[in-house]
Design a protein around this motif. Structure first.
Motif, PDB file in Angstrom:
ATOM      1  N   PHE A 115      -8.160  -4.712   4.787  1.00 52.88           N
ATOM      2  CA  PHE A 115      -8.417  -4.193   3.364  1.00 52.88           C
ATOM      3  C   PHE A 115      -8.656  -5.588   2.479  1.00 52.88           C
ATOM      4  CE2 PHE A 115      -6.420   0.435   3.283  1.00 52.88           C
ATOM      5  CZ  PHE A 115      -7.406   0.940   4.135  1.00 52.88           C
ATOM      6  N   ALA A 116      -7.793  -6.499   2.551  1.00 50.97           N
ATOM      7  CA  ALA A 116      -7.734  -7.705   2.002  1.00 50.97           C
ATOM      8  C   ALA A 116      -8.996  -8.537   2.135  1.00 50.97           C
ATOM      9  CB  ALA A 116      -6.414  -8.584   2.259  1.00 50.97           C
ATOM     10  N   TYR A 117      -9.691  -8.498   3.395  1.00 49.39           N
ATOM     11  CA  TYR A 117     -10.792  -9.332   3.951  1.00 49.39           C
ATOM     12  C   TYR A 117     -11.780  -8.405   4.117  1.00 49.39           C
ATOM     13  CZ  TYR A 117      -7.121 -12.905   4.242  1.00 49.39           C
ATOM     14  OH  TYR A 117      -6.166 -13.995   3.900  1.00 49.39           O
ATOM     15  N   GLY A 118     -11.926  -7.405   3.992  1.00 46.25           N
ATOM     16  CA  GLY A 118     -12.985  -6.425   4.259  1.00 46.25           C
ATOM     17  C   GLY A 118     -13.835  -6.416   3.031  1.00 46.25           C
ATOM     18  N   ASP A 119     -14.714  -5.410   3.213  1.00 47.89           N
ATOM     19  CA  ASP A 119     -15.989  -5.352   1.916  1.00 47.89           C
ATOM     20  C   ASP A 119     -15.957  -4.047   1.569  1.00 47.89           C
ATOM     21  OD1 ASP A 119     -17.036  -4.455   4.335  1.00 47.89           O
ATOM     22  OD2 ASP A 119     -18.968  -5.765   3.855  1.00 47.89           O
ATOM     23  N   THR A 120     -14.970  -3.054   1.916  1.00 44.11           N
ATOM     24  CA  THR A 120     -14.739  -1.703   1.555  1.00 44.11           C
ATOM     25  C   THR A 120     -14.182  -1.490   0.105  1.00 44.11           C
ATOM     26  OG1 THR A 120     -12.735  -0.982   2.489  1.00 44.11           O
ATOM     27  CG2 THR A 120     -14.817  -0.777   3.872  1.00 44.11           C
ATOM     28  N   GLN A 121     -15.108  -0.722  -0.704  1.00 43.56           N
ATOM     29  CA  GLN A 121     -14.373  -0.663  -1.875  1.00 43.56           C
ATOM     30  C   GLN A 121     -13.100   0.036  -2.128  1.00 43.56           C
ATOM     31  OE1 GLN A 121     -16.989   1.883  -4.433  1.00 43.56           O
ATOM     32  NE2 GLN A 121     -16.124   0.750  -6.591  1.00 43.56           N
ATOM     33  N   ALA A 122     -12.994   1.082  -1.322  1.00 43.90           N
ATOM     34  CA  ALA A 122     -11.433   1.820  -1.230  1.00 43.90           C
ATOM     35  C   ALA A 122     -10.390   1.183  -0.866  1.00 43.90           C
ATOM     36  CB  ALA A 122     -11.755   3.249  -0.368  1.00 43.90           C
ATOM     37  N   GLY A 123     -10.859   0.076   0.358  1.00 42.62           N
ATOM     38  CA  GLY A 123      -9.931  -0.866   0.959  1.00 42.62           C
ATOM     39  C   GLY A 123      -9.373  -1.743   0.208  1.00 42.62           C
ATOM     40  N   ASP A 124     -10.285  -2.460  -0.863  1.00 45.69           N
ATOM     41  CA  ASP A 124     -10.057  -3.307  -1.547  1.00 45.69           C
ATOM     42  C   ASP A 124      -9.211  -2.646  -2.641  1.00 45.69           C
ATOM     43  OD1 ASP A 124     -10.554  -6.090  -2.976  1.00 45.69           O
ATOM     44  OD2 ASP A 124     -11.311  -4.544  -4.559  1.00 45.69           O
ATOM     45  N   ARG A 125      -9.654  -1.482  -3.249  1.00 42.97           N
ATOM     46  CA  ARG A 125      -8.849  -0.820  -4.424  1.00 42.97           C
ATOM     47  C   ARG A 125      -7.380  -0.631  -4.112  1.00 42.97           C
ATOM     48  NH1 ARG A 125     -12.347   2.707  -5.609  1.00 42.97           N
ATOM     49  NH2 ARG A 125     -11.847   4.333  -3.858  1.00 42.97           N
ATOM     50  N   PHE A 126      -7.275  -0.213  -2.633  1.00 44.50           N
ATOM     51  CA  PHE A 126      -5.729   0.042  -2.110  1.00 44.50           C
ATOM     52  C   PHE A 126      -4.871  -1.162  -2.298  1.00 44.50           C
ATOM     53  CE2 PHE A 126      -2.681   0.407   0.977  1.00 44.50           C
ATOM     54  CZ  PHE A 126      -2.340   1.800   0.976  1.00 44.50           C
ATOM     55  N   TYR A 127      -5.498  -2.221  -1.571  1.00 49.75           N
ATOM     56  CA  TYR A 127      -4.715  -3.423  -1.710  1.00 49.75           C
ATOM     57  C   TYR A 127      -4.566  -3.925  -3.184  1.00 49.75           C
ATOM     58  CZ  TYR A 127      -3.631  -8.299  -0.462  1.00 49.75           C
ATOM     59  OH  TYR A 127      -3.004  -9.392  -0.288  1.00 49.75           O
ATOM     60  N   THR A 128      -5.429  -3.729  -4.103  1.00 48.62           N
ATOM     61  CA  THR A 128      -5.229  -4.487  -5.113  1.00 48.62           C
ATOM     62  C   THR A 128      -4.219  -3.711  -6.054  1.00 48.62           C
ATOM     63  OG1 THR A 128      -7.628  -5.250  -5.306  1.00 48.62           O
ATOM     64  CG2 THR A 128      -6.096  -4.829  -7.302  1.00 48.62           C
ATOM     65  N   GLN A 129      -4.059  -2.252  -5.990  1.00 45.75           N
ATOM     66  CA  GLN A 129      -3.193  -1.608  -6.541  1.00 45.75           C
ATOM     67  C   GLN A 129      -1.858  -1.727  -6.055  1.00 45.75           C
ATOM     68  OE1 GLN A 129      -4.878   2.509  -6.067  1.00 45.75           O
ATOM     69  NE2 GLN A 129      -6.250   1.988  -7.615  1.00 45.75           N
ATOM     70  N   VAL A 130      -1.762  -2.070  -4.825  1.00 49.46           N
ATOM     71  CA  VAL A 130      -0.550  -2.075  -4.223  1.00 49.46           C
ATOM     72  C   VAL A 130       0.061  -3.457  -4.592  1.00 49.46           C
ATOM     73  CG1 VAL A 130       0.670  -2.717  -1.930  1.00 49.46           C
ATOM     74  CG2 VAL A 130      -0.848  -0.969  -2.069  1.00 49.46           C
ATOM     75  N   GLN A 131      -0.947  -4.419  -4.871  1.00 54.24           N
ATOM     76  CA  GLN A 131      -0.259  -5.972  -5.322  1.00 54.24           C
ATOM     77  C   GLN A 131      -0.054  -5.619  -6.877  1.00 54.24           C
ATOM     78  OE1 GLN A 131      -3.521  -8.685  -5.256  1.00 54.24           O
ATOM     79  NE2 GLN A 131      -1.890 -10.315  -5.180  1.00 54.24           N
ATOM     80  N   ALA A 132      -0.861  -4.994  -7.519  1.00 54.58           N
ATOM     81  CA  ALA A 132      -0.565  -4.995  -8.994  1.00 54.58           C
ATOM     82  C   ALA A 132       0.828  -4.212  -9.285  1.00 54.58           C
ATOM     83  CB  ALA A 132      -1.768  -4.137  -9.684  1.00 54.58           C
ATOM     84  N   ILE A 133       1.172  -3.017  -8.572  1.00 58.03           N
ATOM     85  CA  ILE A 133       2.459  -2.366  -8.744  1.00 58.03           C
ATOM     86  C   ILE A 133       3.666  -3.307  -8.113  1.00 58.03           C
ATOM     87  CG2 ILE A 133       3.775  -0.277  -7.835  1.00 58.03           C
ATOM     88  CD1 ILE A 133       1.135   1.181  -7.750  1.00 58.03           C
ATOM     89  N   TYR A 134       3.489  -4.211  -7.168  1.00 58.46           N
ATOM     90  CA  TYR A 134       4.330  -5.016  -6.590  1.00 58.46           C
ATOM     91  C   TYR A 134       4.825  -5.861  -7.889  1.00 58.46           C
ATOM     92  CZ  TYR A 134       6.571  -8.958  -3.944  1.00 58.46           C
ATOM     93  OH  TYR A 134       7.285  -9.913  -3.731  1.00 58.46           O
ATOM     94  N   GLN A 135       3.804  -6.469  -8.476  1.00 62.84           N
ATOM     95  CA  GLN A 135       4.084  -7.382  -9.693  1.00 62.84           C
ATOM     96  C   GLN A 135       5.087  -6.624 -10.733  1.00 62.84           C
ATOM     97  OE1 GLN A 135      -0.135  -8.656 -10.486  1.00 62.84           O
ATOM     98  NE2 GLN A 135       0.013 -10.096  -8.790  1.00 62.84           N
TER      99      GLN A 135
END
Length: 374
Positions: A54-74
């Motif tokens: 998800f981090a290095y791919g180019d799928t919108q849903a995968g990028d969104r999942f990774y970004t949201q996990v990171q934002a909630i972590y913060q």
């Protein structure tokens, strides 16, 4: 709920385990774990593979999942230990579906509205994340599907184990079964629009017919009744869809008179048992519009057809001097026997109760009376 489902283990459960890992091992450790990175997922190699894709791919849903996990972590990284402990209790409580349904005081469950009282931003972040988990755009990504399987396969395994093809929430509508190429929707029993943490927990995902899911229950929270005039809310018990012991529901139909054509739905009295499940039954009736739907069926085409069957059998029996057809008493005995064997086929459970109600009011006293009423 007329009968309980049997829970079916499946590869799809792995998605829920991934989420559990993210909550407990990633977010709840954020205050001491430092900056967010893929190294945080080392203890769960399959999930790390997914996150890396998800981090290095180019799928919108995968990028969104990774970004949201990171934002909630913060957002979690700034929480004190006591609040981290509270989130753990909320996560555990929302996923203990059996105790939530029993309204157990031991359960620390939380709605987004509860979290928003002290953490409005984090509540919004969690809502976006968990509402989006149960989506084809995410679950069908190859990197994830290779690990967890797919929802259509789970449905087929589920309906093969839970035979009957009837919706357990109403008993009168069919479900698409193992011989169909399509499937019915899963209902989030505790709505994903209201509760975090359990939107991909398959003990909270139950197949339901379109009428139960989309026409009556919709986004209702079954564990809370509608607000009273004062605006107060109280929790209530509800049937657990995967209960190992379910006593079933007894239904009695009482009719006010013999003239069905002039009978109104409000005049048809329905009583339900057993008494030991009274609170769960009241919840079930409220959430799924049971009394309205059953009365409509009894006074509609089906109820009249059941009466015509009795009438036809009775006529043939009298015209043939008993050589053909059945007298009402014998016909009702056969219906009761069929109901004991297959209560939900052809709505037998309602047919039996309805015809017994017709008998009790005197509808089968004479042939002429049945003719006038049918």
């Amino acid at each position: 709920m007329l009968f309980a489902y049997t829970y079916v283990p499946h590869q799809m459960e792995r998605m829920h385990r991934f989420i559990n890992f993210i909550v407990y091992q990633i977010w709840c450790r954020a205050p001491k774990a430092g900056a967010f990175s893929l190294d945080l997922f080392d203890a769960n190699p399959p999930l790390k593979e997914v996150m890396t894709s998800f981090a290095y791919g180019d799928t919108q849903a995968g990028d969104r999942f990774y970004t949201q996990v990171q934002a909630i972590y913060q957002s979690f990284s700034g929480l004190p230990r006591c609040e981290i402990a509270q989130f753990k209790r909320w996560h555990q409580g929302n996923n203990n579906l059996e105790d939530v349904c029993a309204n157990s005081p031991r359960v620390h469950r939380a709605r987004y509205a509860d979290i928003a009282l002290s953490h409005p931003k984090l509540s919004d972040q969690l809502a976006v994340f968990f509402k989006g988990l149960y989506s084809d755009s995410l679950l069908n990504l190859a990197a994830l599907r290779d690990k967890i399987g797919d929802i259509a396969n789970h449905y087929q395994a589920f309906v093969k184990r839970n035979k009957g093809d009837k919706c357990p929430f109403c008993g009168i509508s069919d479900l698409l079964g193992e011989y169909h190429s399509k499937r019915d929707a899963y209902d989030h029993y505790l709505p994903k629009a209201i509760y975090p943490f359990n939107s991909i927990n398959f003990r909270n995902l139950v197949p339901a017919c379109h009428h139960c899911n989309s026409s009556y229950k919709t986004s209702k929270d079954p564990t809370y009744p509608p607000k009273d005039p004062a605006g107060a809310t109280t929790r209530r018990k509800v049937f657990f869809p995967f209960a190992k012991a379910h006593s079933g529901i007894d239904i009695k139909v009482t009719l006010p008179h013999v003239n069905l054509e002039k009978m109104t739905p409000a005049e048809v009295a329905l009583s339900f048992g057993p008494a030991g499940s009274a609170e769960q039954i009241e919840t079930w009736k409220d959430v799924y519009g049971i009394e309205e739907r059953y009365r409509a069926k009894l006074l509609g085409v089906d109820g009249k057809a059941w009466l015509v069957e009795v009438l036809d059998e009775w006529r043939w029996n009298e015209q043939s001097a008993g050589a053909e057809g059945k007298a009402p008493e014998k016909y009702l005995q056969d219906v009761s026997r069929h109901t004991q064997r297959s209560p939900y086929a052809n709505s037998n459970f309602l047919k039996d109760s309805f015809l017994q109600g017709c008998k009790a009011v005197g509808l089968f006293d004479t042939v002429d009376q049945v003719v006038a009423s049918a």
